[in-house]
Write an enzyme that holds these catalytic residues in place. Sequence first.
Site, PDB file in Angstrom:
ATOM      1  N   ASP A   1     -30.320  33.898  57.887  1.00  0.00           N
ATOM      2  CA  ASP A   1     -30.686  35.164  58.525  1.00  0.00           C
ATOM      3  C   ASP A   1     -32.054  35.661  58.058  1.00  0.00           C
ATOM      4  O   ASP A   1     -32.890  36.093  58.859  1.00  0.00           O
ATOM      5  CB  ASP A   1     -29.607  36.226  58.321  1.00  0.00           C
ATOM      6  CG  ASP A   1     -29.242  36.440  56.856  1.00  0.00           C
ATOM      7  OD1 ASP A   1     -29.895  35.850  55.969  1.00  0.00           O
ATOM      8  OD2 ASP A   1     -28.274  37.183  56.600  1.00  0.00           O
ATOM      9  N   GLY A   2     -32.306  35.587  56.750  1.00  0.00           N
ATOM     10  CA  GLY A   2     -33.603  36.007  56.237  1.00  0.00           C
ATOM     11  C   GLY A   2     -34.729  35.116  56.738  1.00  0.00           C
ATOM     12  O   GLY A   2     -35.826  35.594  57.053  1.00  0.00           O
TER      13      GLY A   2
ATOM     14  N   THR B   1     -25.823  37.170  60.088  1.00  0.00           N
ATOM     15  CA  THR B   1     -25.285  37.813  58.889  1.00  0.00           C
ATOM     16  C   THR B   1     -23.818  38.178  59.086  1.00  0.00           C
ATOM     17  O   THR B   1     -22.969  37.918  58.219  1.00  0.00           O
ATOM     18  CB  THR B   1     -26.081  39.089  58.554  1.00  0.00           C
ATOM     19  OG1 THR B   1     -27.462  38.755  58.379  1.00  0.00           O
ATOM     20  CG2 THR B   1     -25.565  39.736  57.286  1.00  0.00           C
TER      21      THR B   1
ATOM     22  N   ASP C   1     -26.529  33.318  54.543  1.00  0.00           N
ATOM     23  CA  ASP C   1     -27.290  34.234  53.692  1.00  0.00           C
ATOM     24  C   ASP C   1     -28.752  33.814  53.593  1.00  0.00           C
ATOM     25  O   ASP C   1     -29.628  34.655  53.355  1.00  0.00           O
ATOM     26  CB  ASP C   1     -26.655  34.285  52.302  1.00  0.00           C
ATOM     27  CG  ASP C   1     -27.281  35.338  51.421  1.00  0.00           C
ATOM     28  OD1 ASP C   1     -27.450  36.477  51.897  1.00  0.00           O
ATOM     29  OD2 ASP C   1     -27.621  35.041  50.262  1.00  0.00           O
TER      30      ASP C   1
ATOM     31  N   ASP D   1     -27.658  42.727  54.808  1.00  0.00           N
ATOM     32  CA  ASP D   1     -27.460  41.450  54.130  1.00  0.00           C
ATOM     33  C   ASP D   1     -26.891  41.663  52.727  1.00  0.00           C
ATOM     34  O   ASP D   1     -25.918  41.010  52.326  1.00  0.00           O
ATOM     35  CB  ASP D   1     -28.784  40.696  54.061  1.00  0.00           C
ATOM     36  CG  ASP D   1     -28.633  39.313  53.453  1.00  0.00           C
ATOM     37  OD1 ASP D   1     -27.864  38.506  53.995  1.00  0.00           O
ATOM     38  OD2 ASP D   1     -29.266  39.044  52.426  1.00  0.00           O
TER      39      ASP D   1
ATOM     40  N   ALA E   1     -26.792  39.093  63.739  1.00  0.00           N
ATOM     41  CA  ALA E   1     -25.595  38.404  64.237  1.00  0.00           C
ATOM     42  C   ALA E   1     -25.195  37.277  63.296  1.00  0.00           C
ATOM     43  O   ALA E   1     -24.005  37.068  63.019  1.00  0.00           O
ATOM     44  CB  ALA E   1     -25.856  37.861  65.638  1.00  0.00           C
TER      45      ALA E   1
ATOM     46  N   ASP F   1     -23.100  40.701  51.455  1.00  0.00           N
ATOM     47  CA  ASP F   1     -22.955  39.772  50.325  1.00  0.00           C
ATOM     48  C   ASP F   1     -21.859  40.245  49.384  1.00  0.00           C
ATOM     49  O   ASP F   1     -21.070  39.447  48.865  1.00  0.00           O
ATOM     50  CB  ASP F   1     -24.267  39.655  49.547  1.00  0.00           C
ATOM     51  CG  ASP F   1     -25.280  38.745  50.226  1.00  0.00           C
ATOM     52  OD1 ASP F   1     -24.911  38.052  51.196  1.00  0.00           O
ATOM     53  OD2 ASP F   1     -26.446  38.744  49.785  1.00  0.00           O
TER      54      ASP F   1
END
Length: 218
Positions: free
Chosen positions: A69-70, A32, A66, A87, A30, A91
């Site tokens: 999320d990771g 992302t 960016d 992701d 979400a 990007d």
Amino acid sequence: MLNKYARAFFTRVLTPFAAFLLRRGVSPDAVTLVGTAGVVAGALVFFPRGEFFWGTIVITLFVFSDLVDGNMARQAGISSRWGAFLDSTLDRVADGAIFGGFALWYAGNGDDNVLCAVALFCLAAGQVVSYTKARGEAIGLPVAVNGLVERAERLVISLVAAGLAGLHGFGVPGIQVLLPIALWLVAVGSLVTLVQRVVTVRREAIEADGPAGQGAAS
């Protein structure tokens, strides 16, 4: 080059925020999707109208998704191939929107076909630079090179310049020249990076395949 240091720094800074979102039940995917939507909106709503300062502010607010999320996925122990794919794909969408917004400005009220072409080159070169690494890795090569201008450098150079150029609308004279300079720098740097990666992949492929690897695939 910036990725090596900047990602580590901002990951530490954003870890508490990522943990907060997880406690609220927000998923990494979400974040992302929302982050990409915000970047695309900021770029395509503000940049084509020449509102570079506010466009940069909006994009900056969302571009850190960016990293968030990771970070969330690692904290929750739910890192997945799908999340990495989503992701990376989004990007490319965000990058395309940013440089597409610049191109639309120069094709319209910015009235500069050369800079429009430079912005489009930056857009295309950024996509191809990413593709060369992904494709090289997909065929089993390490692609052991970062290159002069990667995604982080492209974004920092272009967005800092755009934000500063936007101060022209607040009465700062002559500062709008920073954006064209930045686009030329990103274009040249992206070309150099592309050549670096192609040369690296060719060398690694020859080493992996032996003498037969010097021929082109049919």
